[in-house]
Design a protein around this motif. Structure first.
Motif, PDB file in Angstrom:
ATOM      1  N   ASN A  11       1.146  -1.389   0.016  1.00 48.60           N
ATOM      2  CA  ASN A  11       0.330  -0.254  -0.157  1.00 48.60           C
ATOM      3  C   ASN A  11       0.573   1.767  -0.388  1.00 48.60           C
ATOM      4  O   ASN A  11       1.506   1.762   1.179  1.00 48.60           O
ATOM      5  N   LYS A  12       0.835   2.192  -0.920  1.00 47.11           N
ATOM      6  CA  LYS A  12       2.231   3.358  -1.438  1.00 47.11           C
ATOM      7  C   LYS A  12       1.530   3.766  -0.531  1.00 47.11           C
ATOM      8  O   LYS A  12       2.460   4.517   0.650  1.00 47.11           O
ATOM      9  N   LYS A  13       0.482   4.818   0.026  1.00 43.67           N
ATOM     10  CA  LYS A  13      -0.155   5.711   0.873  1.00 43.67           C
ATOM     11  C   LYS A  13       0.300   5.009   2.421  1.00 43.67           C
ATOM     12  O   LYS A  13       0.608   6.088   2.601  1.00 43.67           O
ATOM     13  N   THR A  14       0.466   4.134   2.901  1.00 44.40           N
ATOM     14  CA  THR A  14       1.029   3.698   4.135  1.00 44.40           C
ATOM     15  C   THR A  14       2.088   3.925   3.968  1.00 44.40           C
ATOM     16  O   THR A  14       2.815   3.547   4.692  1.00 44.40           O
ATOM     17  N   ARG A  15       2.926   2.970   3.010  1.00 44.80           N
ATOM     18  CA  ARG A  15       4.173   3.177   2.759  1.00 44.80           C
ATOM     19  C   ARG A  15       4.506   3.894   3.282  1.00 44.80           C
ATOM     20  O   ARG A  15       6.109   4.350   4.195  1.00 44.80           O
ATOM     21  N   SER A  16       4.747   5.294   2.973  1.00 42.52           N
ATOM     22  CA  SER A  16       5.320   5.867   2.813  1.00 42.52           C
ATOM     23  C   SER A  16       4.668   7.028   4.266  1.00 42.52           C
ATOM     24  O   SER A  16       4.981   7.791   5.139  1.00 42.52           O
ATOM     25  N   SER A  17       3.531   6.809   4.977  1.00 46.19           N
ATOM     26  CA  SER A  17       3.006   7.124   6.303  1.00 46.19           C
ATOM     27  C   SER A  17       4.244   6.593   7.450  1.00 46.19           C
ATOM     28  O   SER A  17       3.741   7.141   8.921  1.00 46.19           O
ATOM     29  N   GLY A  18       4.069   5.594   7.235  1.00 46.46           N
ATOM     30  CA  GLY A  18       5.144   4.811   8.244  1.00 46.46           C
ATOM     31  C   GLY A  18       4.285   4.345   9.207  1.00 46.46           C
ATOM     32  O   GLY A  18       3.235   3.710   9.299  1.00 46.46           O
ATOM     33  N   VAL A  19       4.857   3.883  10.489  1.00 51.74           N
ATOM     34  CA  VAL A  19       4.083   3.043  11.454  1.00 51.74           C
ATOM     35  C   VAL A  19       5.235   3.830  12.860  1.00 51.74           C
ATOM     36  O   VAL A  19       6.266   4.373  13.262  1.00 51.74           O
ATOM     37  N   ILE A  20       3.765   3.797  13.068  1.00 49.65           N
ATOM     38  CA  ILE A  20       4.136   4.232  15.474  1.00 49.65           C
ATOM     39  C   ILE A  20       3.955   2.924  15.983  1.00 49.65           C
ATOM     40  O   ILE A  20       3.134   2.369  15.965  1.00 49.65           O
ATOM     41  N   ILE A  21       4.875   2.751  16.832  1.00 57.86           N
ATOM     42  CA  ILE A  21       4.755   1.824  17.705  1.00 57.86           C
ATOM     43  C   ILE A  21       4.583   1.852  19.493  1.00 57.86           C
ATOM     44  O   ILE A  21       5.775   2.419  19.918  1.00 57.86           O
ATOM     45  N   ASN A  22       3.614   1.470  19.864  1.00 54.86           N
ATOM     46  CA  ASN A  22       3.877   1.431  21.167  1.00 54.86           C
ATOM     47  C   ASN A  22       4.851   0.381  21.715  1.00 54.86           C
ATOM     48  O   ASN A  22       4.065  -0.935  21.696  1.00 54.86           O
ATOM     49  N   THR A  23       5.363   0.294  22.924  1.00 57.53           N
ATOM     50  CA  THR A  23       6.672  -1.043  23.641  1.00 57.53           C
ATOM     51  C   THR A  23       5.146  -0.782  24.823  1.00 57.53           C
ATOM     52  O   THR A  23       5.273   0.054  26.068  1.00 57.53           O
ATOM     53  N   CYS A  24       6.284  -2.399  25.994  1.00 57.49           N
ATOM     54  CA  CYS A  24       5.716  -2.219  27.495  1.00 57.49           C
ATOM     55  C   CYS A  24       6.655  -1.172  28.325  1.00 57.49           C
ATOM     56  O   CYS A  24       7.814  -1.110  27.715  1.00 57.49           O
ATOM     57  N   GLY A  25       6.626  -1.229  29.113  1.00 53.92           N
ATOM     58  CA  GLY A  25       7.717  -0.428  30.560  1.00 53.92           C
ATOM     59  C   GLY A  25       8.187  -1.569  30.704  1.00 53.92           C
ATOM     60  O   GLY A  25       9.179  -0.322  31.624  1.00 53.92           O
ATOM     61  N   TRP A  26       8.507  -2.430  30.509  1.00 52.66           N
ATOM     62  CA  TRP A  26       9.934  -3.475  30.981  1.00 52.66           C
ATOM     63  C   TRP A  26      10.377  -2.751  30.359  1.00 52.66           C
ATOM     64  O   TRP A  26      11.635  -3.116  28.687  1.00 52.66           O
ATOM     65  N   ILE A  27      12.090  -2.327  31.076  1.00 53.85           N
ATOM     66  CA  ILE A  27      12.689  -1.942  30.123  1.00 53.85           C
ATOM     67  C   ILE A  27      13.953  -1.732  30.702  1.00 53.85           C
ATOM     68  O   ILE A  27      15.498  -1.700  30.750  1.00 53.85           O
ATOM     69  N   LYS A  28      14.821  -2.417  31.912  1.00 53.10           N
ATOM     70  CA  LYS A  28      15.681  -3.308  32.613  1.00 53.10           C
ATOM     71  C   LYS A  28      16.266  -4.254  32.178  1.00 53.10           C
ATOM     72  O   LYS A  28      15.162  -5.174  32.370  1.00 53.10           O
ATOM     73  N   GLY A  29      17.312  -5.178  32.839  1.00 52.91           N
ATOM     74  CA  GLY A  29      18.418  -6.022  31.990  1.00 52.91           C
ATOM     75  C   GLY A  29      17.367  -6.852  30.821  1.00 52.91           C
ATOM     76  O   GLY A  29      17.661  -6.582  29.200  1.00 52.91           O
ATOM     77  N   PRO A  30      16.735  -7.243  30.947  1.00 51.36           N
ATOM     78  CA  PRO A  30      16.549  -8.520  29.425  1.00 51.36           C
ATOM     79  C   PRO A  30      15.463  -7.718  28.817  1.00 51.36           C
ATOM     80  O   PRO A  30      15.029  -8.050  27.739  1.00 51.36           O
TER      81      PRO A  30
END
Length: 423
Positions: free
Chosen positions: A215-234
Protein backbone atom coordinates in the motif's frame (compact mmCIF):
# COMPACT_ATOMS: atom_id res chain seq x y z
CA UNK A 1 -30.79 15.14 42.51
CA UNK A 2 -28.07 16.41 44.86
CA UNK A 3 -26.43 19.74 44.14
CA UNK A 4 -22.94 18.38 43.36
CA UNK A 5 -24.45 16.14 40.64
CA UNK A 6 -25.25 19.25 38.62
CA UNK A 7 -21.81 20.85 39.00
CA UNK A 8 -21.24 23.01 35.94
CA UNK A 9 -17.88 24.68 35.47
CA UNK A 10 -16.65 26.88 32.67
CA UNK A 11 -12.95 27.20 31.89
CA UNK A 12 -11.32 29.81 29.72
CA UNK A 13 -8.02 28.41 28.45
CA UNK A 14 -5.19 30.59 27.18
CA UNK A 15 -2.94 29.66 24.23
CA UNK A 16 -0.98 26.40 24.80
CA UNK A 17 -2.86 25.61 28.02
CA UNK A 18 -4.42 22.31 28.98
CA UNK A 19 -7.44 21.45 31.11
CA UNK A 20 -6.98 18.11 32.88
CA UNK A 21 -9.67 16.16 34.66
CA UNK A 22 -10.26 12.63 35.97
CA UNK A 23 -13.40 10.62 36.61
CA UNK A 24 -12.92 8.03 39.36
CA UNK A 25 -16.39 7.19 40.61
CA UNK A 26 -18.07 4.21 38.95
CA UNK A 27 -21.44 5.94 39.07
CA UNK A 28 -20.45 9.39 37.80
CA UNK A 29 -20.59 10.69 34.26
CA UNK A 30 -18.83 13.86 33.20
CA UNK A 31 -19.80 15.87 30.11
CA UNK A 32 -17.45 18.11 28.16
CA UNK A 33 -18.51 20.76 25.63
CA UNK A 34 -16.37 23.16 23.61
CA UNK A 35 -18.13 26.53 23.73
CA UNK A 36 -15.77 28.63 21.60
CA UNK A 37 -12.30 28.55 20.09
CA UNK A 38 -10.38 25.41 19.07
CA UNK A 39 -9.30 22.51 21.28
CA UNK A 40 -8.25 18.88 21.04
CA UNK A 41 -8.03 15.80 23.24
CA UNK A 42 -4.84 13.76 22.58
CA UNK A 43 -4.69 15.04 19.02
CA UNK A 44 -8.40 14.61 18.14
CA UNK A 45 -10.21 17.90 17.50
CA UNK A 46 -13.27 18.71 19.58
CA UNK A 47 -16.37 19.65 17.61
CA UNK A 48 -17.80 22.96 18.81
CA UNK A 49 -21.12 22.58 20.61
CA UNK A 50 -20.95 18.77 20.71
CA UNK A 51 -21.10 17.16 24.16
CA UNK A 52 -18.69 14.33 24.97
CA UNK A 53 -19.40 11.87 27.76
CA UNK A 54 -16.77 10.33 30.05
CA UNK A 55 -17.24 7.54 32.57
CA UNK A 56 -15.19 5.91 35.38
CA UNK A 57 -11.46 5.69 34.75
CA UNK A 58 -11.35 8.53 32.21
CA UNK A 59 -8.27 10.75 32.40
CA UNK A 60 -8.70 13.60 29.96
CA UNK A 61 -6.51 16.49 28.81
CA UNK A 62 -8.10 19.21 26.68
CA UNK A 63 -5.34 21.16 24.94
CA UNK A 64 -5.68 24.39 22.96
CA UNK A 65 -3.18 25.96 20.59
CA UNK A 66 -5.14 29.20 20.20
CA UNK A 67 -7.28 29.56 23.33
CA UNK A 68 -10.85 28.34 23.96
CA UNK A 69 -13.74 28.15 26.38
CA UNK A 70 -14.94 24.71 27.55
CA UNK A 71 -17.70 23.62 29.85
CA UNK A 72 -17.41 20.63 32.19
CA UNK A 73 -20.60 19.25 33.73
CA UNK A 74 -20.65 16.58 36.42
CA UNK A 75 -18.47 15.60 39.36
CA UNK A 76 -14.77 15.23 38.57
CA UNK A 77 -12.22 13.96 41.07
CA UNK A 78 -9.53 16.32 39.84
CA UNK A 79 -9.89 19.28 37.51
CA UNK A 80 -7.28 21.95 36.88
CA UNK A 81 -5.65 24.04 34.17
CA UNK A 82 -1.99 23.41 33.35
CA UNK A 83 0.16 26.07 31.74
CA UNK A 84 3.19 23.76 31.38
CA UNK A 85 2.66 20.95 28.88
CA UNK A 86 5.01 19.01 26.58
CA UNK A 87 2.52 19.35 23.69
CA UNK A 88 4.80 21.71 21.74
CA UNK A 89 7.58 19.11 21.89
CA UNK A 90 5.22 16.30 20.83
CA UNK A 91 4.03 18.51 18.00
CA UNK A 92 7.65 19.12 16.92
CA UNK A 93 8.19 15.35 16.81
CA UNK A 94 5.12 15.06 14.59
CA UNK A 95 6.59 17.80 12.39
CA UNK A 96 9.87 15.91 12.01
CA UNK A 97 8.03 12.66 11.17
CA UNK A 98 5.86 14.55 8.67
CA UNK A 99 8.99 15.91 6.99
CA UNK A 100 10.28 12.31 6.66
CA UNK A 101 6.91 11.19 5.25
CA UNK A 102 6.86 13.92 2.61
CA UNK A 103 10.37 12.89 1.60
CA UNK A 104 9.35 9.19 1.48
CA UNK A 105 6.32 10.06 -0.67
CA UNK A 106 8.49 11.90 -3.20
CA UNK A 107 11.04 9.08 -3.38
CA UNK A 108 8.39 6.32 -3.20
CA UNK A 109 10.15 4.74 -0.24
CA UNK A 110 9.22 3.68 3.26
CA UNK A 111 8.21 6.41 5.70
CA UNK A 112 9.48 6.74 9.28
CA UNK A 113 9.17 3.86 11.73
CA UNK A 114 9.03 5.39 15.21
CA UNK A 115 9.04 3.53 18.52
CA UNK A 116 7.90 5.09 21.80
CA UNK A 117 9.69 3.69 24.88
CA UNK A 118 9.88 4.38 28.61
CA UNK A 119 8.94 2.96 32.02
CA UNK A 120 5.33 2.24 33.07
CA UNK A 121 2.87 5.11 33.43
CA UNK A 122 4.70 7.87 31.58
CA UNK A 123 2.07 8.30 28.86
CA UNK A 124 3.53 6.20 26.01
CA UNK A 125 0.09 5.20 24.64
CA UNK A 126 -1.04 8.83 24.79
CA UNK A 127 1.98 10.06 22.80
CA UNK A 128 1.27 7.31 20.22
CA UNK A 129 -2.33 8.46 20.02
CA UNK A 130 -1.34 12.10 19.54
CA UNK A 131 1.21 11.28 16.81
CA UNK A 132 -1.23 8.96 15.00
CA UNK A 133 -4.06 11.52 15.18
CA UNK A 134 -1.82 14.28 13.84
CA UNK A 135 -0.67 12.00 11.00
CA UNK A 136 -4.24 11.12 10.01
CA UNK A 137 -5.21 14.80 10.10
CA UNK A 138 -2.49 15.33 7.47
CA UNK A 139 -4.24 12.65 5.32
CA UNK A 140 -1.67 9.98 6.17
CA UNK A 141 -2.50 6.30 6.78
CA UNK A 142 0.05 5.13 9.36
CA UNK A 143 0.15 1.67 10.93
CA UNK A 144 -0.14 1.54 14.70
CA UNK A 145 1.75 -1.36 16.30
CA UNK A 146 1.05 -2.17 19.96
CA UNK A 147 3.60 -4.36 21.77
CA UNK A 148 2.21 -3.53 25.23
CA UNK A 149 0.66 -6.88 26.12
CA UNK A 150 -0.33 -5.87 29.65
CA UNK A 151 -2.55 -2.94 28.68
CA UNK A 152 -3.22 -3.59 24.97
CA UNK A 153 -5.10 -0.98 22.97
CA UNK A 154 -5.60 -2.93 19.76
CA UNK A 155 -7.09 -6.11 21.19
CA UNK A 156 -7.43 -7.78 24.57
CA UNK A 157 -4.46 -7.93 26.98
CA UNK A 158 -2.04 -10.80 26.35
CA UNK A 159 -1.75 -10.00 22.65
CA UNK A 160 0.33 -7.84 20.32
CA UNK A 161 -1.05 -6.39 17.13
CA UNK A 162 -1.16 -3.86 14.33
CA UNK A 163 -3.90 -1.64 12.99
CA UNK A 164 -4.03 0.70 10.02
CA UNK A 165 -5.23 4.10 11.21
CA UNK A 166 -7.54 5.84 8.74
CA UNK A 167 -9.31 8.40 10.90
CA UNK A 168 -8.65 10.15 14.20
CA UNK A 169 -9.49 8.32 17.42
CA UNK A 170 -12.93 9.13 18.77
CA UNK A 171 -12.62 11.25 21.91
CA UNK A 172 -14.22 8.71 24.23
CA UNK A 173 -13.74 5.34 22.48
CA UNK A 174 -10.24 5.52 20.95
CA UNK A 175 -9.33 4.22 17.48
CA UNK A 176 -11.79 2.26 15.38
CA UNK A 177 -10.95 -1.43 15.79
CA UNK A 178 -11.76 -2.58 12.28
CA UNK A 179 -9.74 -5.56 11.03
CA UNK A 180 -6.79 -5.49 13.43
CA UNK A 181 -4.00 -8.00 12.97
CA UNK A 182 -3.56 -9.75 16.32
CA UNK A 183 -1.06 -12.31 17.63
CA UNK A 184 -1.79 -14.28 20.76
CA UNK A 185 0.93 -14.34 23.44
CA UNK A 186 -1.24 -15.38 26.36
CA UNK A 187 0.58 -13.76 29.30
CA UNK A 188 0.47 -10.38 31.06
CA UNK A 189 4.21 -9.77 30.88
CA UNK A 190 6.83 -10.58 28.20
CA UNK A 191 9.12 -11.88 30.97
CA UNK A 192 6.90 -14.98 31.32
CA UNK A 193 8.11 -16.32 27.96
CA UNK A 194 10.66 -14.01 26.28
CA UNK A 195 11.51 -16.60 23.59
CA UNK A 196 7.91 -16.78 22.37
CA UNK A 197 7.53 -12.98 22.67
CA UNK A 198 10.54 -12.43 20.40
CA UNK A 199 9.23 -14.91 17.84
CA UNK A 200 5.87 -13.14 17.72
CA UNK A 201 7.48 -9.71 17.42
CA UNK A 202 9.56 -10.90 14.47
CA UNK A 203 6.44 -12.39 12.87
CA UNK A 204 4.43 -9.19 13.40
CA UNK A 205 7.32 -7.09 12.04
CA UNK A 206 7.49 -9.22 8.88
CA UNK A 207 3.74 -8.93 8.33
CA UNK A 208 3.81 -5.14 8.88
CA UNK A 209 6.67 -4.83 6.34
CA UNK A 210 4.58 -6.78 3.81
CA UNK A 211 1.64 -4.41 4.42
CA UNK A 212 3.92 -1.43 3.81
CA UNK A 213 5.03 -2.95 0.51
CA UNK A 214 1.53 -3.35 -0.93
CA UNK A 215 0.00 0.00 0.00
CA UNK A 216 1.75 3.11 -1.30
CA UNK A 217 -0.07 5.55 0.98
CA UNK A 218 0.69 3.49 4.08
CA UNK A 219 4.29 2.90 2.97
CA UNK A 220 5.12 6.62 3.04
CA UNK A 221 3.04 7.17 6.21
CA UNK A 222 5.18 4.74 8.21
CA UNK A 223 4.60 3.09 11.56
CA UNK A 224 4.18 4.21 15.20
CA UNK A 225 5.07 1.52 17.77
CA UNK A 226 3.94 1.45 21.40
CA UNK A 227 6.00 -0.68 23.82
CA UNK A 228 5.56 -1.97 27.36
CA UNK A 229 7.22 -0.50 30.45
CA UNK A 230 9.64 -3.40 30.97
CA UNK A 231 12.94 -1.63 30.27
CA UNK A 232 15.57 -3.14 32.60
CA UNK A 233 17.81 -6.17 32.01
CA UNK A 234 16.03 -8.64 29.72
CA UNK A 235 13.37 -5.97 29.08
CA UNK A 236 16.02 -3.65 27.63
CA UNK A 237 17.29 -6.48 25.40
CA UNK A 238 13.69 -6.95 24.31
CA UNK A 239 13.45 -3.29 23.25
CA UNK A 240 16.64 -3.60 21.20
CA UNK A 241 15.26 -6.75 19.56
CA UNK A 242 11.97 -5.01 18.73
CA UNK A 243 13.82 -2.00 17.29
CA UNK A 244 15.86 -4.33 15.04
CA UNK A 245 12.87 -6.44 14.00
CA UNK A 246 10.90 -3.37 12.87
CA UNK A 247 14.00 -1.58 11.52
CA UNK A 248 13.08 1.61 13.38
CA UNK A 249 14.41 5.03 12.35
CA UNK A 250 13.33 6.98 15.42
CA UNK A 251 13.09 6.09 19.11
CA UNK A 252 11.34 8.52 21.43
CA UNK A 253 12.25 7.97 25.08
CA UNK A 254 9.76 9.29 27.61
CA UNK A 255 10.93 10.51 30.98
CA UNK A 256 14.00 8.33 31.55
CA UNK A 257 17.45 9.71 30.86
CA UNK A 258 19.21 6.49 31.76
CA UNK A 259 17.28 4.57 29.11
CA UNK A 260 17.88 7.42 26.65
CA UNK A 261 21.66 7.26 27.20
CA UNK A 262 21.75 3.47 26.91
CA UNK A 263 19.89 3.59 23.59
CA UNK A 264 22.14 6.36 22.24
CA UNK A 265 25.08 4.11 23.09
CA UNK A 266 23.63 0.87 21.69
CA UNK A 267 21.61 1.87 18.63
CA UNK A 268 23.26 2.33 15.20
CA UNK A 269 23.97 5.95 14.19
CA UNK A 270 21.18 6.12 11.62
CA UNK A 271 18.56 5.65 14.38
CA UNK A 272 17.55 9.00 15.90
CA UNK A 273 17.04 8.72 19.67
CA UNK A 274 15.04 11.60 21.16
CA UNK A 275 14.38 12.38 24.82
CA UNK A 276 10.91 13.70 25.69
CA UNK A 277 9.44 14.77 29.04
CA UNK A 278 6.24 13.14 30.24
CA UNK A 279 3.12 15.21 30.69
CA UNK A 280 2.39 16.46 34.20
CA UNK A 281 -1.08 14.97 33.75
CA UNK A 282 0.19 11.40 33.67
CA UNK A 283 -1.06 9.39 36.64
CA UNK A 284 0.69 6.35 38.11
CA UNK A 285 -1.57 3.33 38.30
CA UNK A 286 -1.52 0.80 41.11
CA UNK A 287 -1.31 -2.95 40.44
CA UNK A 288 -5.02 -3.17 41.24
CA UNK A 289 -5.86 -0.42 38.73
CA UNK A 290 -3.85 -2.22 36.04
CA UNK A 291 -5.60 -5.48 36.76
CA UNK A 292 -9.03 -3.76 36.72
CA UNK A 293 -8.15 -2.17 33.38
CA UNK A 294 -7.27 -5.62 31.96
CA UNK A 295 -10.61 -7.04 33.12
CA UNK A 296 -12.39 -4.02 31.66
CA UNK A 297 -10.70 -4.51 28.26
CA UNK A 298 -11.71 -8.18 28.15
CA UNK A 299 -15.25 -7.32 29.23
CA UNK A 300 -15.48 -4.70 26.45
CA UNK A 301 -14.32 -7.29 23.94
CA UNK A 302 -17.40 -9.40 24.71
CA UNK A 303 -19.95 -6.81 25.89
CA UNK A 304 -18.86 -3.58 24.18
CA UNK A 305 -18.88 -0.14 25.80
CA UNK A 306 -21.72 1.82 27.41
CA UNK A 307 -22.18 3.66 24.10
CA UNK A 308 -21.83 0.64 21.89
CA UNK A 309 -23.20 -2.48 23.57
CA UNK A 310 -22.49 -5.93 22.19
CA UNK A 311 -24.47 -9.07 22.92
CA UNK A 312 -22.17 -12.09 23.08
CA UNK A 313 -23.29 -15.67 22.52
CA UNK A 314 -22.90 -18.66 24.80
CA UNK A 315 -22.83 -22.16 23.34
CA UNK A 316 -21.78 -25.73 24.07
CA UNK A 317 -19.27 -27.74 22.10
CA UNK A 318 -18.27 -31.37 22.47
CA UNK A 319 -14.67 -31.96 23.53
CA UNK A 320 -14.22 -33.78 20.21
CA UNK A 321 -15.22 -30.66 18.23
CA UNK A 322 -12.25 -28.55 19.38
CA UNK A 323 -8.50 -28.95 19.77
CA UNK A 324 -7.05 -26.99 22.67
CA UNK A 325 -3.33 -26.27 22.87
CA UNK A 326 -1.03 -24.58 25.32
CA UNK A 327 2.29 -23.06 24.24
CA UNK A 328 5.21 -24.03 26.47
CA UNK A 329 5.92 -27.29 28.27
CA UNK A 330 7.57 -27.75 31.66
CA UNK A 331 11.37 -27.48 31.40
CA UNK A 332 13.39 -30.69 31.43
CA UNK A 333 16.87 -30.91 32.93
CA UNK A 334 19.61 -30.88 30.26
CA UNK A 335 20.43 -34.53 30.93
CA UNK A 336 16.93 -35.57 29.82
CA UNK A 337 16.86 -33.55 26.60
CA UNK A 338 17.07 -35.34 23.25
CA UNK A 339 20.33 -34.75 21.39
CA UNK A 340 20.53 -31.37 19.69
CA UNK A 341 17.60 -29.89 21.62
CA UNK A 342 18.19 -26.64 23.48
CA UNK A 343 16.82 -26.05 26.97
CA UNK A 344 14.64 -23.10 25.92
CA UNK A 345 12.94 -25.05 23.10
CA UNK A 346 10.35 -26.11 25.67
CA UNK A 347 9.16 -22.47 25.80
CA UNK A 348 7.74 -22.76 22.29
CA UNK A 349 6.54 -26.34 22.41
CA UNK A 350 2.90 -27.04 21.58
CA UNK A 351 1.15 -29.12 24.19
CA UNK A 352 -2.28 -30.68 23.56
CA UNK A 353 -4.75 -30.15 26.42
CA UNK A 354 -7.73 -32.27 27.30
CA UNK A 355 -10.47 -29.89 28.51
CA UNK A 356 -10.53 -29.93 32.33
CA UNK A 357 -11.65 -27.76 35.25
CA UNK A 358 -8.28 -25.97 35.18
CA UNK A 359 -9.21 -24.03 32.03
CA UNK A 360 -12.43 -22.64 33.52
CA UNK A 361 -12.73 -18.81 33.07
CA UNK A 362 -9.62 -18.79 30.87
CA UNK A 363 -9.49 -16.93 27.58
CA UNK A 364 -8.81 -19.05 24.49
CA UNK A 365 -7.52 -17.59 21.23
CA UNK A 366 -9.19 -18.93 18.08
CA UNK A 367 -6.26 -19.62 15.77
CA UNK A 368 -6.26 -18.95 12.03
CA UNK A 369 -3.89 -21.89 11.59
CA UNK A 370 -4.84 -24.52 9.00
CA UNK A 371 -2.59 -27.21 10.47
CA UNK A 372 -2.07 -28.89 13.84
CA UNK A 373 1.62 -28.06 14.10
CA UNK A 374 4.05 -25.30 15.06
CA UNK A 375 2.25 -23.10 12.55
CA UNK A 376 -0.26 -22.49 15.38
CA UNK A 377 2.34 -20.60 17.43
CA UNK A 378 2.91 -17.93 14.78
CA UNK A 379 -0.61 -17.76 13.34
CA UNK A 380 -2.65 -14.68 14.06
CA UNK A 381 -5.86 -14.92 16.03
CA UNK A 382 -9.33 -14.78 14.50
CA UNK A 383 -10.74 -13.75 17.88
CA UNK A 384 -11.19 -14.91 21.46
CA UNK A 385 -13.62 -16.95 23.52
CA UNK A 386 -13.91 -17.51 27.27
CA UNK A 387 -14.53 -20.88 28.94
CA UNK A 388 -17.59 -20.53 31.19
CA UNK A 389 -18.17 -24.22 31.96
CA UNK A 390 -16.42 -27.58 31.60
CA UNK A 391 -18.59 -30.66 32.01
CA UNK A 392 -16.18 -33.62 32.06
CA UNK A 393 -18.97 -36.21 32.49
CA UNK A 394 -20.84 -35.13 29.38
CA UNK A 395 -17.59 -34.12 27.63
CA UNK A 396 -18.97 -30.65 26.89
CA UNK A 397 -17.33 -27.24 27.10
CA UNK A 398 -19.34 -23.97 27.25
CA UNK A 399 -17.88 -20.88 25.59
CA UNK A 400 -18.70 -17.18 25.70
CA UNK A 401 -18.10 -15.81 22.20
CA UNK A 402 -18.61 -12.45 20.45
CA UNK A 403 -20.34 -14.27 17.58
CA UNK A 404 -22.64 -17.31 17.28
CA UNK A 405 -21.26 -20.71 16.42
CA UNK A 406 -19.66 -22.20 14.40
CA UNK A 407 -16.23 -20.92 15.47
CA UNK A 408 -14.04 -19.63 12.59
CA UNK A 409 -11.66 -22.52 13.41
CA UNK A 410 -11.58 -25.45 15.84
CA UNK A 411 -7.98 -24.84 16.95
CA UNK A 412 -7.91 -22.95 20.28
CA UNK A 413 -4.88 -21.75 22.24
CA UNK A 414 -4.97 -21.24 26.02
CA UNK A 415 -4.19 -17.85 27.58
CA UNK A 416 -3.23 -17.40 31.23
CA UNK A 417 -5.65 -14.46 31.35
CA UNK A 418 -8.97 -15.14 32.99
CA UNK A 419 -12.34 -13.42 32.84
CA UNK A 420 -15.12 -13.98 35.37
CA UNK A 421 -18.30 -13.31 33.45
CA UNK A 422 -20.57 -11.55 35.93
CA UNK A 423 -23.14 -10.32 33.41
Amino acid sequence: MSEDKKVLQEFKLETDNELRFEVESKTEKVYLTLKSGLAEVFGTELVKGKTYEFTAGAKVAVFTWHGCVVEVKGKTDVVYTAKETPMVMYSNCHGALEFMRADAEKENKRGPIAMIVGPCDVGKSTVCRILLNYAVRMSRRPIFVDLDIGQGQISIPGTIGALMIERPASIDEGFSQEAPLVYHFGHKSPSTNPTLFNMLIQQLANTVKERLEVNKKTRSSGVIINTCGWIKGPGYKQLINSAKAFEVDVIMVLDQERLYNELVRDMPNFVKVIFLPKSGGVVERSKTARSEYRDQRIKEYFYGTPKNSLYPHSFDLKFSEVKIYKIGAPALPDSCLPLGMKADDHLTKLVVLTPNAGILHHILAVSFSEKDDDDIILSHAAGFVCVTNVDTDRQIITLLSPQPKPLPNNILVLSELQFMDSH
